[in-house]
Write an enzyme that holds these catalytic residues in place. Structure first.
Site, PDB file in Angstrom:
ATOM      1  N   LEU A 409       0.866  -1.181   0.000  1.00 12.49           N
ATOM      2  CA  LEU A 409       0.000   0.000   0.000  1.00 12.49           C
ATOM      3  C   LEU A 409       0.902   1.231   0.000  1.00 12.49           C
ATOM      4  CD1 LEU A 409      -3.250   0.479   1.972  1.00 12.49           C
ATOM      5  CD2 LEU A 409      -1.584   2.311   1.938  1.00 12.49           C
ATOM      6  N   PHE A 833       0.606  -8.733  45.169  1.00 14.04           N
ATOM      7  CA  PHE A 833      -0.839  -8.854  45.392  1.00 14.04           C
ATOM      8  C   PHE A 833      -1.267 -10.292  45.701  1.00 14.04           C
ATOM      9  CE2 PHE A 833       0.012  -5.764  41.921  1.00 14.04           C
ATOM     10  CZ  PHE A 833      -0.017  -4.628  42.702  1.00 14.04           C
ATOM     11  N   ARG A 946      -5.047 -10.232  46.669  1.00 15.31           N
ATOM     12  CA  ARG A 946      -5.348  -9.103  47.552  1.00 15.31           C
ATOM     13  C   ARG A 946      -6.791  -9.149  48.071  1.00 15.31           C
ATOM     14  NH1 ARG A 946      -3.399  -3.064  45.777  1.00 15.31           N
ATOM     15  NH2 ARG A 946      -2.967  -2.258  47.856  1.00 15.31           N
ATOM     16  N   GLY A1120      -1.481 -10.337  53.661  1.00 13.46           N
ATOM     17  CA  GLY A1120      -2.484 -10.016  54.669  1.00 13.46           C
ATOM     18  C   GLY A1120      -2.435  -8.606  55.202  1.00 13.46           C
ATOM     19  N   GLU A1296      -4.987  -4.034  52.086  1.00 13.69           N
ATOM     20  CA  GLU A1296      -6.077  -4.802  51.482  1.00 13.69           C
ATOM     21  C   GLU A1296      -7.486  -4.284  51.791  1.00 13.69           C
ATOM     22  OE1 GLU A1296      -4.981  -9.328  51.032  1.00 13.69           O
ATOM     23  OE2 GLU A1296      -4.260  -8.614  52.962  1.00 13.69           O
TER      24      GLU A1296
END
Length: 1363
Positions: A409, A833, A946, A1120, A1296
């Site tokens: 093209l 996470f 998480r 945690g 969290e």
């Protein structure tokens, strides 16, 4: 070919590189990371979709003597294409030795870097924006600022993904350079204090002077460039023709040579979508053919050479000022340019060419926006086919067979459009109208559309109404091979006076014209979009002075698709407005000097070196000599025997050294790859693979690229004969009693008597159902490890892991060696996470096994697709509940049956029941009972992500109350308030974790967030807005959290060196959560208790060092949200020991000297042989092991009834951090966690195929939040709730719990949908329009639109026609 240059020459950060021979498929990223010292350029996705690899590319034009600078995605940019160019990475801007750049300093000072993996790419996006701004005609800025505008600053980082921060602080850092910024709008930072005057704030920003910009293109390269020819290297198979004739000759010679595979190259961005792995025979770079890179204008229109980048097309279109104006004063070309700015991201548009985009659409059926836009404008293309040039319409181009590889093209022509003119008529009676439309998960780009459209119409106004003289309607990306012109609709409308009947028929025809192919996702939704867009456009054809079949314009027209955020009526002409980004934010934090420097909002430790690229991640560690690279070969079947592995090439691919499987486990070792106490899980599938994504083998090669390619070329021979069918859904698991047993000590306790509670109820809902899907972690750094054999049969492993201790024991067990022969080191992790807990261990173990077997270092960096397939992710589940309640909304009893899809392995699934019940108990249910089953299925084992279980339970609780409120026709907020705990009920549900009554701050927080968010007033405002706006609806919701946190034992070690500097080791791993920063502050505070001179700046003397499993044992797992505080306490205990040892000496020195400085004290301590190293192991008391966190959020959204797009207008969060150890760090955790929750509830679909194999496995298909999807106004207040004697310095967790508050966005969306359904019902729709409905998670555009009604337009028109 003239002027052959066999050698590749370029510069990186001012250093010259000459490469005589290179694999033409080598990317700039691969070269930078493997052959230079510049490791800031990160591999985040390999698709060009994340921005972690962004660099500044500079090109020199010797004719104009000008340098052009722009960002590119180095993971897609081929190294050969940078010949003669200069590359700048963030290391080139500044560093810790020579001085940081203001970008580095401001990102650090605005707390905009957490894990830091994305930060270098963000730096380069900002730097490019600053350079570009200096070349604009913007007014001269004040000293310290740039010509950049706030809007440009925000857009500069729109293509950069960040999983940690929530984007707000990044936006602030970027906006701090803008000339038009209101300094008062910038958020919390380390430069000024609250209350400082504006002038003071400006003076304290790190100085920025545009004159100090580095030289992006070195002089030596300019001198070489004047004589250097284009790269034409036979050894590299790379050719750069300088004319069309040379290109023709090259293509002809390829035919003669029987060269079957030719790749035409411009920006190579298409490889980000198609991910080709096979090498071509020849690479032909078209960028040096002048005819293909020019923009021509004449009376007929504007023509773009095929290699002109999309960014340059946008620039050129914006320059056009001579074309005819559309209604509202906007140019057609301006609208095309605005739409193109929503394509991909800036650093992709800078490389991607207009020709390449159209060829991908024609040849590979790429869902192109450009194709649709140009189709509506009757554009044409010129192509070269077998030495023959021809010009054809774009529509003809798409109707042809796929373009031959030897066809090219050449150019694209867009015609000018003139308004129609009729003799003797007033010119003002004629209008040319043009609009473009796009529905995509992200408003301003970096996401493929569900559908795009572009409409052009020539109309004239007559006394009888509006005459449609000509209309062109193009639709694309809806699931067909190519964009199309809706010819039948055009024929129906052309030449007719516009009326409701005409419109109604047009809607019917378009539904029959825009039909997605079989198998297209959300097919009905895409067709509905076509209807909605056509409806929106056609109502623009009528002006406010015209009636349509007796229905006034005011009654019909609404700002149907206008995303402006004001509350005006939608009785204006429909417009498309690019949504603004983050408009404002407010942070309220309280710092305390009681434990100074604890409580200070200090800059996160290492933030500046993360920005400058000096922070070392595992994959940045230089490869040792003879290092091999690995990649997993994984199963694509859920349950099958593995008969063998071969390769598509029938031989080992190039560079491959070995393939390792379970058969290579050494004698005395075991096939173990991960550990979840006390269970070990397999490293490799044995003769039987048990889930799609199961690790079958580990292929080793000389480079990571070779290993990845080999893994993709692997062919696994499966056999399923005589095997039972796999278990792929939880119902099958129940039917076949396939469960994972939860240990009795993890069983949660029920509360009250369910049957009694149900007997007390006035009403009940029985066996209602909820279904929740999964979520992927999308840490920016994928799983990675490096294993190095050491002397005496030892193994040193560098791993990006949240629990090095677990990997340590697994590796030893796998290799059959004592644990003291293994050493696992983790310095920092590029986001975790939960995904880098158990799931990182097999990566480290596989590298260690290969290194052990081959006696060579082995490393691996998982490609994003493999990482996504093996990650497991959040637990999907199905819930059935029955609930009893009073007429006032008070719940009396709740029972839940929960089926959790745990996958094939135990992993962290056993904690799910306890976690879920802990979060469910945030409301007083009267009585709470449950039956929670962990279903063992043939899916990849799910693991902790998480807030594992808590986020699902939070949604379940809100969904139940929403349902109760709907049944009772009560306001859901009143039902929530009615069911909040009293202190007495809280103690009943949570027991000892409740603490004292003064610690129960939720009622105060509940009222505080209502007041700070002006909740009651906004409810009234929203009600008024919804009554005035037909096609936009708003909703608002308030939600609480009660989060039970658990503190785990953690070790610590503090050593004081001879110069008074301090080294600290702790069990916690720095994931970006600021753990090291908090430990530094606590260490400084605890040691300052020695009370000698010089301790006020002690924090600067503290360094936290990497985790080493042979130096500090029992490190445990960082998870945690409480590891930061437990690590702080472990360090504090060590410091207490040291202070106790130093106190007698200090007293003695004071008697001798009067005053004693810290440095003198430590020097004398060394001389007196005082032990200046202390270890501790913090074990929380049973009474302080668990505690409750509280918070509440109010979120407001606006949804587009025609598209299902949801915009978060505002979010207000109030969160109790106890007495924050570092308010800036905690604020970052709160914001980032909330936005990750927005991803779960609104955007992220982690989907599998029928065999359980993940199919949303890249940035094209998996969409995390971006800066354009976060709240437009984002307010956070961190509450200092005072003293908590059982907490570490009265602090509480922040990582969290705030994620759960994002449920408020989902609930607000549901409220807006409820209003849309009421409206639809008023138009006569009776099916499925009752107030009780379930909104899916995530609440994607198709899900929202489905509930608003896919046929909303049809019902509305029907209501008008039947009046």
């Amino acid at each position: 070919m003239e002027g052959k240059q066999e050698c590749l020459v370029f510069a990186v950060n001012g250093e010259r590189f000459e490469v005589p021979n290179v694999d033409p498929t080598t990317t700039l990223l691969q070269f930078l990371r493997s052959h230079t010292r510049f490791k800031s350029v990160k591999l985040g996705c390999g698709d060009g979709g994340c921005g972690a690899c962004v660099v500044l590319l500079s090109k020199y034009d010797p004719v104009l003597d000008q340098v052009e600078d722009y960002t590119v995605s180095s993971c897609l940019t081929l190294l050969c294409s940078v010949n003669g160019c200069s590359v700048t990475t963030t290391e080139g801007l500044g560093n810790s030795k020579d001085g940081f750049h203001p970008i580095h300093q401001r990102l650090a000072g605005f707390h905009a870097s957490q894990c830091g993996f994305c930060t270098p790419g963000i730096c380069m996006s900002i730097y490019s924006a600053l350079i570009s701004a200096e070349r604009t005609p913007h007014p001269e800025p004040l000293p310290g600022f740039s010509r950049l505008t706030v809007s440009e600053a925000e857009k500069a980082i729109a293509g950069n993904l960040c999983r940690c921060t929530g984007y707000r602080p990044i936006a602030d850092a970027c906006k701090s350079f803008a000339a038009d910024v209101d300094i008062e709008d910038l958020g919390i930072n380390s430069f000024w204090r609250k209350g400082d005057a504006k002038e003071v704030k400006v003076s304290r920003l790190p100085s920025y002077n545009p004159e100090d910009h580095i030289c992006t293109y070195p002089e030596f390269l300019k001198d070489e460039h004047r004589s250097v020819m284009h790269l034409n290297s036979i050894s590299c198979s790379w050719y750069s023709p300088a004319s069309i004739e040379e290109l023709e000759n090259l293509l002809q010679s390829s035919v003669a040579e029987n060269c079957t595979r030719i790749k035409v190259v411009v920006g190579n961005t298409g490889n980000g979508y198609y991910n080709e792995i096979l090498q071509y025979d020849k690479y032909v770079d078209l960028r040096y053919i002048p005819e293909l890179s020019v923009v021509r204008r004449d009376n007929s229109g504007i023509e773009f050479g095929a290699t002109v980048s999309i960014s340059k097309v946008i620039f050129s279109l914006n320059e056009e000022t001579t074309v005819n104006l559309c209604p509202g004063g906007e140019l057609i070309f301006k609208k095309v340019a605005d739409h193109m700015e929503k394509i991909a991201s800036g650093f992709i548009r800078n490389s991607a060419s207009i020709g390449g985009n159209l060829v991908m659409a024609q040849r590979n059926y790429f869902p192109s926006d450009i194709a649709t836009l140009l189709l509506a404008l009757s554009s044409s293309v010129s192509i070269l086919t077998r030495c023959k040039r021809e010009k054809i319409t774009l529509e003809q181009f798409f109707s042809r067979p796929p373009l031959d590889p030897r066809s090219v093209l050449l150019s694209v022509h867009i015609p000018y459009w003139e308004p129609i003119e009729s003799a003797g008529t007033n010119e003002s009676n004629h209008r040319l109208m043009f609009e473009t439309y796009r529905a995509a998960p992200r408003p301003i780009g970096n996401a493929l559309p569900y559908l795009n459209a572009a409409f052009l119409a020539k109309i004239s106004y007559h006394k009888n109404g509006v005459l449609v003289n000509n209309i062109q309607l193009a639709f694309g990306a809806y699931g067909a091979k190519h964009s199309i012109r809706a010819r039948k609709v055009e024929e129906h409308l052309t030449g007719k006076i516009f009326s409701l009947a005409i419109l109604d028929e047009a809607i019917k025809i378009v539904k029959d014209s825009v039909i997605p192919d079989d198998g297209t996702s959300f097919a009905a939704y895409r067709s509905s979009l076509a209807v909605g867009y056509l409806f929106a456009f056609l109502f623009n054809l009528a002006g406010p002075d015209y009636d349509i079949s007796g229905v006034s314009f005011d009654e019909l027209n609404g700002n149907l698709l206008d995303n402006t955020l004001d509350s005006k009526n939608d009785n204006d002409i429909i417009q498309i407005v690019i949504p603004t980004l983050l408009s404002s934010a407010k942070q309220v934090v309280e710092s305390s000097r009681e434990y100074y420097p604890v409580g200070e909002p200090m800059i996160k430790f290492g933030a500046a070196i993360q920005a400058s690229g000096e922070a070392v991640y595992v994959d940045d560690i230089p490869s040792p000599p003879n290092c091999l690279h690995g990649a997993f070969i994984y199963s694509t079947k859920p349950l099958a025997r593995v008969k063998g592995i071969s390769f598509k090439s029938n031989s080992l691919p190039k560079g491959v050294t070995a393939v390792i499987s379970f058969k290579d486990i050494p004698k005395g070792g075991e096939n173990v790859g991960s550990k979840t106490n006390p269970v070990f899980e397999p490293l490799f599938a044995d003769d039987l693979t048990r889930y799609a994504g199961d690790r079958i083998a580990f292929v080793l090669a000389e480079t990571q690229k070779s290993a990845d390619v080999a893994a993709k070329l692997a062919v696994v021979d499966y056999d399923t004969e005589s095997l039972d069918p796999p278990i792929l859904i939880v119902e099958e698991a129940v039917e076949r009693s396939s469960f994972i047993e939860v240990p009795s000590y993890l069983h949660p306790a029920k509360v009250g008597n369910f049957l009694k509670g149900m007997a007390e109820a006035d009403h009940s809902i029985l066996s209602a159902k909820i279904e929740l899907g999964s979520q992927y972690y999308f840490y920016m750094e994928t799983q990675t490890a490096l294993a190095i054999p050491d002397e005496d049969n030892c193994m040193v492993v560098y791993s990006s892991i949240q629990c090095p201790e677990f990997a340590h024991s697994v590796i030893a067990r796998c290799l059959g060696i004592p644990e003291h022969n293994v050493r696992v080191i983790t310095r920092r992790v590029g986001g975790g996470f939960g995904g880098k807990a158990s799931k990182a261990s097999p990566v480290a173990t596989a590298c260690a096994l290969a290194a052990h077997c081959l006696r060579r270092p082995v490393r691996m960096y998982l490609d994003r697709k493999t990482d996504m397939i093996m990650a497991g992710g959040r637990h999907p589940m199905k819930i059935t509940y029955s609930v009893g309640f009073k007429s006032n909304g008070k719940i009396t009893a709740l029972h839940l049956d929960i089926l959790i899809n745990a996958g094939q392995t135990i992993d962290a699934s056993i904690i799910m029941p306890r976690n879920m019940v802990g979060a469910l108990k945030k409301y007083d249910w009267g009585a709470l009972s449950f039956d929670i089953k962990l279903c063992k299925t043939n899916h990849c084992g799910k693991t902790a992500m998480r807030a594992p279980g808590e986020v699902q339970a939070s949604f379940i609780a809100e969904s139940i109350l929403e349902n109760v409120a709907s049944v009772l026709s009560l306001d859901v907020d009143s039902v929530r308030t009615k069911n909040l705990h009293t202190y007495e009920s809280l103690k009943l549900f949570y027991g000892s974790a409740t603490g004292d009554s003064i610690e129960y701050t939720l009622p105060t927080i509940w009222d505080k967030v209502a007041k700070s968010s002006i909740f009651a007033q906004r409810i009234a405002m929203i009600k008024h807005f919804n009554s005035c706006n037909r096609w936009r609806k708003r909703g608002i919701s308030r939600a609480p959290i009660v989060y039970e946190a658990t503190v785990r034992p953690t070790p610590g070690k503090v050593s004081i060196l001879g110069d008074g500097s301090i080294v600290v080791e702790v069990g916690g791993i720095e994931l970006g959560q600021g753990l090291w920063t908090k430990v530094k502050q606590v260490t400084a505070y605890a040691l300052s208790k020695i009370q000698c001179d010089g301790t006020e700046d002690l924090v600067e003397k503290v360094r936290i060092v990497q985790s080493d499993t042979l130096s500090l044992v029992q490190g445990g797992i960082t998870a945690g949200s409480t590891t930061s505080e437990s690590s702080c306490e472990a360090a504090r205990l060590c410091c207490n020991f040291l202070v106790e040892r130093l106190a007698p000496l200090k007293k003695k020195l004071q008697e001798q000297m009067g005053s004693v400085t810290w440095d003198v004290l430590i020097l004398q301590a060394h001389n007196h042989s005082v032990n200046l190293a202390a270890n501790s192991y913090y074990v929380p008391e049973p009474s302080s092991r668990g505690y409750l966190n509280y918070g509440a959020a109010v979120s407001e959204v606006e949804l587009n009834v025609l598209t299902g797009e949801t915009t978060i207008l505002r979010a207000d969060i109030v969160y109790d951090c106890g007495q924050s150890l570092n308010p800036a760090v905690d604020l970052g955790q709160i914001e980032g966690s909330f936005i990750q929750g927005v991803g779960f509830f609104m955007l992220e679909e982690y989907l599998t195929n029928a065999d359980g194999l993940v199919v949303t496995d890249n940035t094209w298909t998996y969409k995390i939040p971006t800066i354009d999807t976060i709240p437009k106004q984002f307010n956070v207040e961190v509450v200092n709730s005072g003293h908590h004697q059982k907490r570490v310095l009265s602090s509480k967790a922040s990582g969290e719990p705030p994620l759960l508050l994002a449920v408020s966005v989902h609930c607000a969306t549901r409220a807006a949908i409820k209003e849309a359904r009421k409206q639809r019902k008023s138009w006569g729709a009776s099916d499925e329009t009752n107030s009780i409905f379930q909104l899916e998670v995530p609440a994607t555009m198709p899900a929202v639109k489905q509930l608003c009604g896919l046929d909303t337009v049809e019902w509305y028109l029907q209501s008008l026609l039947t009046r």
